[in-house]
Design an enzyme around this catalytic site. Structure first.
Site, PDB file in Angstrom:
ATOM      1  N   LYS A  32      31.316  51.785  49.921  1.00 52.87           N
ATOM      2  CA  LYS A  32      31.936  51.146  50.095  1.00 52.87           C
ATOM      3  C   LYS A  32      32.936  52.100  49.353  1.00 52.87           C
ATOM      4  O   LYS A  32      32.786  53.027  48.895  1.00 52.87           O
ATOM      5  CB  LYS A  32      32.570  50.223  48.512  1.00 52.87           C
ATOM      6  CG  LYS A  32      34.125  50.015  48.853  1.00 52.87           C
ATOM      7  CD  LYS A  32      34.229  48.509  47.392  1.00 52.87           C
ATOM      8  CE  LYS A  32      34.575  48.924  46.162  1.00 52.87           C
ATOM      9  NZ  LYS A  32      35.772  49.326  46.171  1.00 52.87           N
ATOM     10  N   ASP A  59      37.229  49.088  51.624  1.00 49.28           N
ATOM     11  CA  ASP A  59      38.056  48.223  51.042  1.00 49.28           C
ATOM     12  C   ASP A  59      39.443  48.324  50.096  1.00 49.28           C
ATOM     13  O   ASP A  59      39.751  49.377  49.877  1.00 49.28           O
ATOM     14  CB  ASP A  59      37.201  48.319  49.435  1.00 49.28           C
ATOM     15  CG  ASP A  59      37.818  47.415  48.411  1.00 49.28           C
ATOM     16  OD1 ASP A  59      38.399  46.447  48.489  1.00 49.28           O
ATOM     17  OD2 ASP A  59      37.878  48.081  47.011  1.00 49.28           O
ATOM     18  N   ASP A  64      50.473  42.101  53.972  1.00 51.18           N
ATOM     19  CA  ASP A  64      51.430  42.226  54.744  1.00 51.18           C
ATOM     20  C   ASP A  64      52.043  41.587  55.701  1.00 51.18           C
ATOM     21  O   ASP A  64      51.384  40.227  55.867  1.00 51.18           O
ATOM     22  CB  ASP A  64      51.166  43.669  55.320  1.00 51.18           C
ATOM     23  CG  ASP A  64      52.702  44.731  55.632  1.00 51.18           C
ATOM     24  OD1 ASP A  64      53.946  44.070  55.482  1.00 51.18           O
ATOM     25  OD2 ASP A  64      53.098  46.198  55.011  1.00 51.18           O
ATOM     26  N   ARG A 214      30.904  52.157  38.231  1.00 48.98           N
ATOM     27  CA  ARG A 214      30.561  52.731  37.788  1.00 48.98           C
ATOM     28  C   ARG A 214      29.418  52.748  37.078  1.00 48.98           C
ATOM     29  O   ARG A 214      29.083  53.968  36.709  1.00 48.98           O
ATOM     30  CB  ARG A 214      31.992  52.760  36.868  1.00 48.98           C
ATOM     31  CG  ARG A 214      34.268  52.799  36.767  1.00 48.98           C
ATOM     32  CD  ARG A 214      34.557  52.398  36.262  1.00 48.98           C
ATOM     33  NE  ARG A 214      34.619  51.074  36.105  1.00 48.98           N
ATOM     34  CZ  ARG A 214      36.098  50.217  36.044  1.00 48.98           C
ATOM     35  NH1 ARG A 214      36.815  50.654  35.371  1.00 48.98           N
ATOM     36  NH2 ARG A 214      36.245  49.071  36.777  1.00 48.98           N
TER      37      ARG A 214
HETATM   38  O1  C5P Z   1      33.343  50.246  38.454  1.00 48.99           O
HETATM   39  P1  C5P Z   1      33.297  48.849  38.913  1.00 48.99           P
HETATM   40  O2  C5P Z   1      31.915  48.142  39.364  1.00 48.99           O
HETATM   41  O3  C5P Z   1      34.182  48.229  38.044  1.00 48.99           O
HETATM   42  O4  C5P Z   1      33.748  48.577  40.929  1.00 48.99           O
HETATM   43  C1  C5P Z   1      34.397  47.317  41.274  1.00 48.99           C
HETATM   44  C2  C5P Z   1      34.904  48.182  42.144  1.00 48.99           C
HETATM   45  O5  C5P Z   1      35.060  46.594  43.194  1.00 48.99           O
HETATM   46  C3  C5P Z   1      35.786  48.414  42.902  1.00 48.99           C
HETATM   47  O6  C5P Z   1      36.206  49.295  43.664  1.00 48.99           O
HETATM   48  C4  C5P Z   1      37.278  47.653  42.476  1.00 48.99           C
HETATM   49  O7  C5P Z   1      38.221  48.188  43.517  1.00 48.99           O
HETATM   50  C5  C5P Z   1      36.324  46.856  43.641  1.00 48.99           C
HETATM   51  N1  C5P Z   1      36.705  45.359  43.674  1.00 48.99           N
HETATM   52  C6  C5P Z   1      36.917  44.907  42.287  1.00 48.99           C
HETATM   53  N2  C5P Z   1      37.281  43.237  42.812  1.00 48.99           N
HETATM   54  C7  C5P Z   1      37.815  42.755  43.941  1.00 48.99           C
HETATM   55  C8  C5P Z   1      37.529  43.886  44.556  1.00 48.99           C
HETATM   56  C9  C5P Z   1      37.283  44.860  44.750  1.00 48.99           C
HETATM   57  O8  C5P Z   1      36.573  45.467  41.225  1.00 48.99           O
HETATM   58  N3  C5P Z   1      38.347  41.402  43.360  1.00 48.99           N
END
Ligand code: C5P
Length: 238
Positions: A32, A59, A64, A214
């Site tokens: 992603k 992502d 808009d 993470r």
């Molecule tokens: O680090 P972590 O596992 O929390 O990362 C989740 C990823 O998913 C991040 O890149 C975040 O931007 C993305 N994301 C999210 N919730 C959403 C859409 C995307 O956490 N609804």
């Protein structure tokens, strides 16, 4: 697309990405690319990762006016990404134009990228949603409303938490994709996410794909952690 574990490359630049990916040997991954990396490196980073054989979820959560989103999607389709998204809050017409833009930008013989809608961010709690967005419905109702709208607009699925996946599938059919971020193992830190779940829980809930950031990127041994979470997700290891 289905059953994928998508790794969120939430890094500031290409060097960091390459350092991270060098630990994966030649494993073909579903990656992603989010705003941070895309705004730093531009479309070139997507092309480079595609050339290495990885699948890409771009992502950028577009939101808009319909015309702008449609035109932007036409450009993004030329990157031959696999998955891209918009905010369902942008409305049905905006989502329809996004889809039309993607179709227009996909060359003949190529597959159109999957398009999904973001319902409520997994970092949003019900209390926050009600207070800040003045939505009196429950969080689940709001997510289901956005998901229905997304399907009506012809999109392929939604981003949602694992907690809503089962109900969305029940309501909108098993083919409708649910891509769920906010994934952690029991031992991981929660961070800023509110509606977190383990890979096994997401699987039980019928999620089509999970997004992990993470938990893998901050681990001292990301390949091991990836394999561990992938086995849990695939149901090999509980
Ligand atoms: O680090 P972590 O596992 O929390 O990362 C989740 C990823 O998913 C991040 O890149 C975040 O931007 C993305 N994301 C999210 N919730 C959403 C859409 C995307 O956490 N609804």
């Amino acid at each position: 697309m289905k059953n994928s574990l998508i790794i969120a490359l939430d890094f500031t630049g290409k060097e960091e990405v390459n350092r991270f990916l060098s630990k994966f040997n030649d494993e073909q991954l579903f990656l992603k690319v989010g705003m941070e990396l895309f705004y730093q490196e531009g479309p070139r980073i997507v092309q480079e990762l595609k050339e290495k054989g990885h699948q890409i979820f771009l992502d950028l959560k577009l939101h808009d006016i319909p015309n702008t989103v449609g035109k932007a999607m036409e450009r993004l389709a030329r990157l031959q990404i696999d998955l891209v998204n918009v905010h369902a809050a942008g409305g049905k017409e905006m989502m329809e134009r996004a889809l039309a833009g993607l179709e227009a930008g996909t060359s003949s013989g190529q597959k159109r990228p999957h398009l999904i809608g973001v319902t409520q961010l997994t970092s949003t709690s019900e209390e926050q949603m009600q207070k800040e967005q003045l939505i009196t419905a429950s969080l689940k109702e709001s997510v289901l409303q956005y998901a229905s709208l997304t399907k009506e607009a012809g999109l392929d699925g939604v981003v949602c938490s694992a907690y809503e996946s089962e109900e969305i599938k029940k309501l909108l059919g098993s083919e409708f994709l649910t891509v769920t971020p906010g994934i952690r193992t029991a031992a991981d830190e929660q961070g800023d996410q509110k509606r977190i779940a383990t890979p096994a829980f997401a699987k039980e809930a019928g999620a089509s794909a999970i997004v992990v950031g993470r938990s893998i990127t901050n681990d001292p041994n990301p390949l091991e952690k990836y394999k561990q979470m992938k086995s849990q997700w695939e149901g090999v290891l509980q």
